[in-house]
Design an enzyme around this catalytic site. Structure first.
Site, PDB file in Angstrom:
ATOM      1  N   ASP A  66     -39.442 -32.525 -24.219  1.00 12.69           N
ATOM      2  CA  ASP A  66     -40.597 -31.658 -24.451  1.00 12.69           C
ATOM      3  C   ASP A  66     -41.539 -32.110 -25.566  1.00 12.69           C
ATOM      4  O   ASP A  66     -41.090 -32.480 -26.656  1.00 12.69           O
ATOM      5  CB  ASP A  66     -40.144 -30.248 -24.827  1.00 12.69           C
ATOM      6  CG  ASP A  66     -39.152 -29.646 -23.856  1.00 12.69           C
ATOM      7  OD1 ASP A  66     -38.801 -30.302 -22.864  1.00 12.69           O
ATOM      8  OD2 ASP A  66     -38.737 -28.508 -24.095  1.00 12.69           O
ATOM      9  N   GLU A 248     -38.935 -20.902 -20.540  1.00  7.37           N
ATOM     10  CA  GLU A 248     -38.966 -21.810 -21.679  1.00  7.37           C
ATOM     11  C   GLU A 248     -40.403 -22.087 -22.104  1.00  7.37           C
ATOM     12  O   GLU A 248     -41.355 -21.830 -21.366  1.00  7.37           O
ATOM     13  CB  GLU A 248     -38.282 -23.145 -21.328  1.00  7.37           C
ATOM     14  CG  GLU A 248     -36.796 -23.035 -21.039  1.00  7.37           C
ATOM     15  CD  GLU A 248     -36.131 -24.384 -20.875  1.00  7.37           C
ATOM     16  OE1 GLU A 248     -35.177 -24.642 -21.611  1.00  7.37           O
ATOM     17  OE2 GLU A 248     -36.568 -25.180 -20.019  1.00  7.37           O
TER      18      GLU A 248
END
Length: 528
Positions: A66, A248
Site C-alpha cells: 500500500d 481497508e
C-alpha cells in the site's frame, strides 16, 4: 557482423517503404523492423530485470504494498509505502519512502518507520502540522506528522481481538528522520479485530483535524484539535456499499463537480475480497460530510477501477492547485505474493488526477494520468483517420509497444484490440457496443499459471456511461502492466501482465464498419 546487420535493416526499411507506398492494409512503422527484441534479462542493469516497470514506481528491491503518507510540501511529493526489506513476500511491515517533484520521477530515500514493541507499522497517512497544533515542533519548524496503524503480532498469535491501534510519529527535517510519539498509541481499540489505516487531513470548513479509519465493516470519523487526542464522532457503511471482504484504506476529500460550483465529498474504501472482477478493489461513495458525519443518497456500488490490479489507493494531502492526486498499489491480494519477479515485487499505478462529473444524472468519479506524464511521450506514428471494414482488421507492428501509450477515437461500435508477440502471447480487449460491455482477456497473455485466478477468466465490465457517439481510448503499457482510460477516465482498468516476450504487434478488428480517428503510437521514456 555489424555491417551485415545494418545492411539487413536497410533492406527491411526499403521493403516496408514499398509496402506503405502500395497502400497495403498493414501499418508498419519504420522503427519496428527488429522482430526478435526481448525484455532485457541482465539483472546487473539497474531496473532492467524481467517485468521491471520502466516508468511506474517500484522499490529497488524486496516487497512493497500500500501507498502511505501521501503528502506534498515545499515542492516535494512524498510517497511512503508498506515495505518489507528482508524478502519479496509480505513480512513485518515498515514504511518505505520516496520523493518526487513531478509525480513521475522518483528518488529512493531511507526507510522512514521501523516496527517496535507496539507492533508492525501498517498503513496510514501524513500531514504537515504547519501551525504546530501538536506542539511537537515549532511554528518556525513545523513537524511532519505520520499517523499509522500498529499491528501487534503477539496479540494476534494469542487470539486477542485488540491487535490494532493507531500510532503517531513526527519528523522535524521534512521526512528525513522520524521519532515515535512517546505516548503511543494515540487511539486505542478494544472492540475490532480490523481497526486500521487512518487517513488524517485538515478540514478547512470545520477548522479542525479529521481522521477516518476502518473498523471491521464500517468507516469511523474522528476529530482533534492537536493531532494527539481524538474523539469518535460518527460511523458509516454497515449498510452501504460492497461487503464481500474486509474494508481497508479509506480516504475522504471534497471535489467540485466539473463545470459547476457545486461540491461533494468523496469517500474511498478498499475492499478485499469483493471487487467486481475478483479479489481486491476500491469502491467509492459520493455524499456530504460536516466534519463528523458522512451521508449519501447513493444506492449502487461504484468502483474507482474495474481492472484487477488497483488497490489501497489514496490521495495526496495539500497537492498544488487543490488537485486531488491518486496513487494505488498495482496488485491484488489473490496473487500478490506469487507474481513472477525475482529481487523485487510490486509497483504503484501511475499518479492520477481525480475529478467528479455527472453522467446520466449520476455522479461519476473520473481519473486520468497526471499532466507531467505527457513529457515522457515521443510520438512515433500518427494518422488522422483509418477505416476498418466489417470483418476486417488493421495490424500495427511496433517494437516499442511494451513501453508505450496508444490513443485514438473510435465510433461507438464493436471493437477488438489484440496485443501479441512472436511468442504468440495474446492480450485481448473487446468492446461490445450493443451489450455495453468491456472485456479484458489476459488468459493467454504470457505467464499466467503462477496463481489460478490470475488467468482464470475474462474480466467483464458493464459500461452504461459510455453513451456518446464516439469513444476516446487511452492505453498505457509498461513492461508488466496495462492501464486503460475510456472517455477521459469515465471507466478505468488496471491489470498486471507478464508476457513471455514484449508485445510488438497490435491488431484492431471490428464486426462492424469502424472508423478510427487521431490514432497515436507514443513511446514512453523510462524514469530510472
Amino acid at each position: 557482423m555489424e555491417f551485415k546487420r545494418n545492411k539487413i535493416v536497410a533492406v527491411r526499411l526499403f521493403i516496408s517503404s514499398l509496402l506503405a507506398l502500395q497502400g497495403i492494409a498493414q501499418e508498419i512503422h519504420p522503427i519496428s523492423i527488429s522482430s526478435k527484441e526481448t525484455i532485457a534479462v541482465d539483472s546487473t542493469q539497474y531496473y532492467k530485470e524481467p517485468f521491471r516497470p520502466q516508468f511506474h514506481f517500484s522499490p529497488e528491491k524486496k516487497w512493497m504494498n500500500d501507498p502511505n503518507g501521501l503528502l506534498y510540501y515545499k515542492g516535494i511529493y512524498h510517497l511512503f509505502y508498506q515495505y518489507y526489506p528482508e524478502d519479496i513476500v509480505w513480512g513485518p511491515m515498515h514504511w518505505g519512502h520516496a520523493t518526487s517533484t513531478d509525480l513521475i520521477h522518483w528518488q529512493h530515500k531511507k526507510i522512514a518507520l521501523f516496527p517496535d514493541h507496539l507492533g508492525y507499522i501498517f498503513s496510514g497517512s501524513a500531514v504537515m502540522d504547519v501551525n504546530n497544533t501538536s506542539g511537537l515542533g515549532t511554528k518556525e519548524n513545523p513537524p511532519m506528522i505520520a499517523i499509522f496503524t500498529y499491528h501487534n503480532m503477539e496479540f494476534e498469535k494469542s487470539g486477542k481481538i485488540n491487535t490494532q491501534t493507531q500510532g503517531l510519529a513526527y519528523s522535524l527535517d521534512e521526512g528525513t528522520t522520524w521519532k515515535k510519539y512517546e505516548a503511543n498509541p494515540i487511539i486505542n481499540n478494544t472492540t475490532f479485530r480490523d481497526f486500521r489505516d487512518p487517513k488524517v487531513f485538515w478540514n478547512e470548513d470545520a477548522k479542525i483535524w479529521n481522521l477516518v479509519l476502518v473498523a471491521g465493516d464500517r468507516a469511523q470519523f474522528y476529530t482533534s484539535n492537536n493531532l494527539l487526542h481524538w474523539k469518535l464522532e460518527g460511523e458509516f457503511g454497515q449498510n452501504n456499499g460492497a461487503h464481500g471482504g474486509v474494508w481497508e484504506c479509506p480516504d475522504l476529500f471534497k471535489l467540485k463537480i466539473d463545470g459547476t460550483q457545486e461540491e461533494k465529498w468523496v469517500l474511498l474504501v478498499s475492499i478485499n475480497p469483493g471487487a467486481p472482477n475478483g479479489g481486491s478493489g476500491i469502491q467509492y461513495f459520493i455524499g456530504d460530510f460536516d466534519g463528523k458525519t458522512f451521508t449519501t443518497a447513493q444506492k449502487e456500488i461504484k468502483w474507482v477501477d474495474y481492472g484487477t490490479d488497483n488497490y489501497a489507493g489514496v490521495t495526496y494531502n495539500d497537492a498544488p492547485k487543490n488537485e486531488r492526486v491518486f496513487l494505488g498499489w498495482m496488485s491484488n491480494w489473490n496473487y500478490a505474493r506469487n507474481t513472477p519477479t525475482t529481487n523485487w515485487r510490486s509497483a504503484m499505478t501511475l499518479a492520477r488526477t481525480l475529478s467528479l462529473s455527472t453522467i446520466n444524472g449520476d455522479y461519476v468519479l473520473q481519473s486520468k494520468p497526471v499532466e507531467p506524464f505527457k513529457k515522457q511521450l515521443t510520438t512515433d506514428y500518427s494518422k488522422e483517420k483509418i477505416e476498418i471494414e466489417k470483418g476486417n482488421e488493421k495490424t500495427f507492428v511496433y517494437s516499442k509497444l511494451n513501453q508505450s501509450q496508444i490513443q485514438f477515437n473510435a465510433k461507438n461500435k464493436n471493437l477488438k484490440l489484440i496485443f501479441t508477440n512472436e511468442a504468440n502471447d495474446l492480450l485481448v480487449l473487446n468492446y461490445d457496443a450493443k451489450k455495453q460491455i468491456f472485456e479484458i482477456d489476459r488468459r493467454h497473455s504470457g505467464k499466467v499459471n503462477f496463481e489460478k485466478s490470475f488467468g482464470e477468466k475474462i474480466h467483464t465490465t458493464l459500461t452504461p456511461n459510455l453513451g456518446s457517439k464516439s469513444l476516446d481510448f487511452q492505453i498505457i503499457l509498461d513492461w508488466s502492466s496495462i492501464e486503460i482510460f475510456l472517455n477521459q477516465g469515465v471507466y478505468t482498468f488496471t491489470e498486471q501482465l507478464f508476457p513471455n516476450q514484449p508485445y510488438t504487434k497490435l491488431i484492431i478488428q471490428s464486426s462492424e464498419n469502424q472508423e478510427i480517428k487521431n490514432i497515436y503510437f507514443q513511446s514512453v521514456k523510462g524514469i530510472w
